[in-house]
Design an enzyme around this catalytic site. Sequence first.
Site, mmCIF file in Angstrom:
data_model
loop_
_atom_site.group_PDB
_atom_site.id
_atom_site.type_symbol
_atom_site.label_atom_id
_atom_site.label_comp_id
_atom_site.label_asym_id
_atom_site.label_seq_id
_atom_site.Cartn_x
_atom_site.Cartn_y
_atom_site.Cartn_z
ATOM 1 N N VAL A 1 29.291 17.074 22.885
ATOM 2 C CA VAL A 1 29.192 18.523 22.678
ATOM 3 C C VAL A 1 27.857 18.981 23.263
ATOM 4 O O VAL A 1 26.820 18.349 23.016
ATOM 5 C CB VAL A 1 29.273 18.874 21.178
ATOM 6 C CG1 VAL A 1 29.126 20.373 20.961
ATOM 7 C CG2 VAL A 1 30.593 18.369 20.596
ATOM 8 N N GLN B 1 17.261 0.187 13.485
ATOM 9 C CA GLN B 1 17.551 0.517 14.876
ATOM 10 C C GLN B 1 16.421 1.273 15.566
ATOM 11 O O GLN B 1 16.549 1.651 16.725
ATOM 12 C CB GLN B 1 18.867 1.289 14.990
ATOM 13 C CG GLN B 1 18.827 2.726 14.511
ATOM 14 C CD GLN B 1 20.222 3.324 14.508
ATOM 15 O OE1 GLN B 1 21.090 2.938 13.721
ATOM 16 N NE2 GLN B 1 20.481 4.266 15.408
ATOM 17 N N HIS C 1 27.938 16.304 15.641
ATOM 18 C CA HIS C 1 28.391 15.555 14.464
ATOM 19 C C HIS C 1 29.645 16.211 13.876
ATOM 20 O O HIS C 1 30.587 15.523 13.455
ATOM 21 C CB HIS C 1 27.305 15.543 13.387
ATOM 22 C CG HIS C 1 26.027 14.854 13.800
ATOM 23 N ND1 HIS C 1 24.839 15.536 13.979
ATOM 24 C CD2 HIS C 1 25.755 13.553 14.053
ATOM 25 C CE1 HIS C 1 23.892 14.664 14.317
ATOM 26 N NE2 HIS C 1 24.406 13.471 14.370
ATOM 27 N N LEU D 1 22.111 17.170 11.148
ATOM 28 C CA LEU D 1 23.433 17.389 11.755
ATOM 29 C C LEU D 1 23.482 18.608 12.662
ATOM 30 O O LEU D 1 22.762 19.582 12.461
ATOM 31 C CB LEU D 1 24.485 17.513 10.644
ATOM 32 C CG LEU D 1 24.596 16.315 9.709
ATOM 33 C CD1 LEU D 1 25.723 16.537 8.697
ATOM 34 C CD2 LEU D 1 24.829 15.019 10.476
ATOM 35 N N HIS D 2 24.347 18.519 13.646
ATOM 36 C CA HIS D 2 24.578 19.621 14.587
ATOM 37 C C HIS D 2 26.071 19.622 14.930
ATOM 38 O O HIS D 2 26.839 18.796 14.400
ATOM 39 C CB HIS D 2 23.698 19.465 15.826
ATOM 40 C CG HIS D 2 23.767 18.099 16.459
ATOM 41 N ND1 HIS D 2 24.913 17.604 17.033
ATOM 42 C CD2 HIS D 2 22.843 17.104 16.567
ATOM 43 C CE1 HIS D 2 24.685 16.390 17.502
ATOM 44 N NE2 HIS D 2 23.432 16.056 17.215
ATOM 45 N N GLY E 1 30.358 9.337 19.046
ATOM 46 C CA GLY E 1 30.243 10.286 20.154
ATOM 47 C C GLY E 1 30.020 9.584 21.486
ATOM 48 O O GLY E 1 29.295 8.592 21.564
ATOM 49 N N MET F 1 22.993 9.834 11.269
ATOM 50 C CA MET F 1 21.645 9.694 10.706
ATOM 51 C C MET F 1 21.134 11.053 10.211
ATOM 52 O O MET F 1 19.922 11.263 10.088
ATOM 53 C CB MET F 1 20.696 9.104 11.747
ATOM 54 C CG MET F 1 21.111 7.692 12.139
ATOM 55 S SD MET F 1 19.760 6.703 12.771
ATOM 56 C CE MET F 1 19.319 7.639 14.206
ATOM 57 N N SER G 1 21.587 16.989 20.216
ATOM 58 C CA SER G 1 20.984 15.775 19.674
ATOM 59 C C SER G 1 20.037 16.172 18.554
ATOM 60 O O SER G 1 19.372 17.216 18.636
ATOM 61 C CB SER G 1 20.191 15.053 20.767
ATOM 62 O OG SER G 1 19.323 14.092 20.191
HETATM 63 P P1 AMP Z 1 23.230 10.164 15.214
HETATM 64 O O1 AMP Z 1 23.130 10.948 13.946
HETATM 65 O O2 AMP Z 1 22.392 10.693 16.320
HETATM 66 O O3 AMP Z 1 23.083 8.678 15.002
HETATM 67 O O4 AMP Z 1 24.712 10.364 15.729
HETATM 68 C C1 AMP Z 1 25.815 10.104 14.907
HETATM 69 C C2 AMP Z 1 27.065 10.183 15.726
HETATM 70 O O5 AMP Z 1 27.182 11.479 16.315
HETATM 71 C C3 AMP Z 1 27.077 9.174 16.885
HETATM 72 O O6 AMP Z 1 28.379 8.636 17.016
HETATM 73 C C4 AMP Z 1 26.723 10.035 18.067
HETATM 74 O O7 AMP Z 1 27.214 9.542 19.300
HETATM 75 C C5 AMP Z 1 27.409 11.341 17.700
HETATM 76 N N1 AMP Z 1 26.807 12.449 18.441
HETATM 77 C C6 AMP Z 1 25.491 12.758 18.514
HETATM 78 N N2 AMP Z 1 25.307 13.802 19.344
HETATM 79 C C7 AMP Z 1 26.532 14.152 19.799
HETATM 80 C C8 AMP Z 1 27.012 15.144 20.696
HETATM 81 N N3 AMP Z 1 26.189 16.003 21.304
HETATM 82 N N4 AMP Z 1 28.328 15.219 20.935
HETATM 83 C C9 AMP Z 1 29.186 14.332 20.340
HETATM 84 N N5 AMP Z 1 28.804 13.382 19.488
HETATM 85 C C10 AMP Z 1 27.492 13.282 19.222
#
Ligand code: AMP
Length: 286
Positions: A183, A68, A44, A40-41, A154, A37, A192
């Site tokens: 991570v 969601q 991702h 990014l960090h 993740g 979404m 996050s």
């Molecule tokens: P999001 O952008 O928050 O919807 O996350 C996208 C993807 O990145 C999802 O599969 C998350 O589980 C993964 N993700 C988010 N934070 C982390 C993290 N700290 N370590 C590993 N994967 C992550």
Amino acid sequence: MPPKHRELATVDSIGDLRTTVAAWRGAGQKIALVPTMGALHDGHLALVRAAQADCERVVATIFVNPLQFNAQADLDSYPATWERDVALLSEIGTDLLYAPRPAEMYPEGFATKVSVSKLTECLCGVARPGHFEGVATVVAKLLLQAAPDAAYFGEKDYQQLLVVRRMARDLDIPTRIEAVATVREPDGLALSSRNFKLSAEQRRRAPHLCRIMREVAAELAAGAAARPSLDQGTRALRHAGFDRIDYLEMRDGTALGVLQRAEPGARLFAAAWLGDTRLIDNISVV
Ligand code: AMP
């Protein structure tokens, strides 16, 4: 050495996505999908790296999925860092960014939802009604649109990972669902996008979530009964300054059944609030 900031190919329509992916597939290349979404960090980017290690082509997606979000304010305040995201994906060598608009994903008249039962009836499924329907629906659509060989998720969102696996299996979507370890910051805080919203003071308190979870997990691993340890952990979270605790629970890592005592595969799950920001985390117990 390739240039650091090469242009990142970006598409926003299903048609352009399919054309690009079909050309790669025609050339015999394996395709990976990394749904995000945005904002990014390094978490991702770890998914992109894992995808690159397995497949010749990596498609990242950025789509802040309105379906969601169970609270409009959460959607409205979700961080957006588009230019930085594009630079990060480009730098790491992502092959394609797919960033559809909401009208591309949910055109006028859209009326279908994907609902996964059982796994969604606890933890975030209770705390965020409708959330996992939104996740399962958008991920099903992304998998059908891109038809990747593998998609990367993740462990940070462990329940989501299980829900996506179940959905793909139940709908006979022939994509491998791969998990990537969480991570963390050096102080233990799970990365996050929502961490961007924390004030400096809240950011100082945030790592107590993971610290307290590790303490509770160590007790549980040593054979302690779940209830008293979890109650003590919940009190410790309050004491550490969390305003609201949605849950602190030990469950098995496959079907998410409640456990009274630790057993192989047990995981500890928590969701807690700092002000308006909800943090989630999970760790393995044994
Ligand atoms: P999001 O952008 O928050 O919807 O996350 C996208 C993807 O990145 C999802 O599969 C998350 O589980 C993964 N993700 C988010 N934070 C982390 C993290 N700290 N370590 C590993 N994967 C992550």
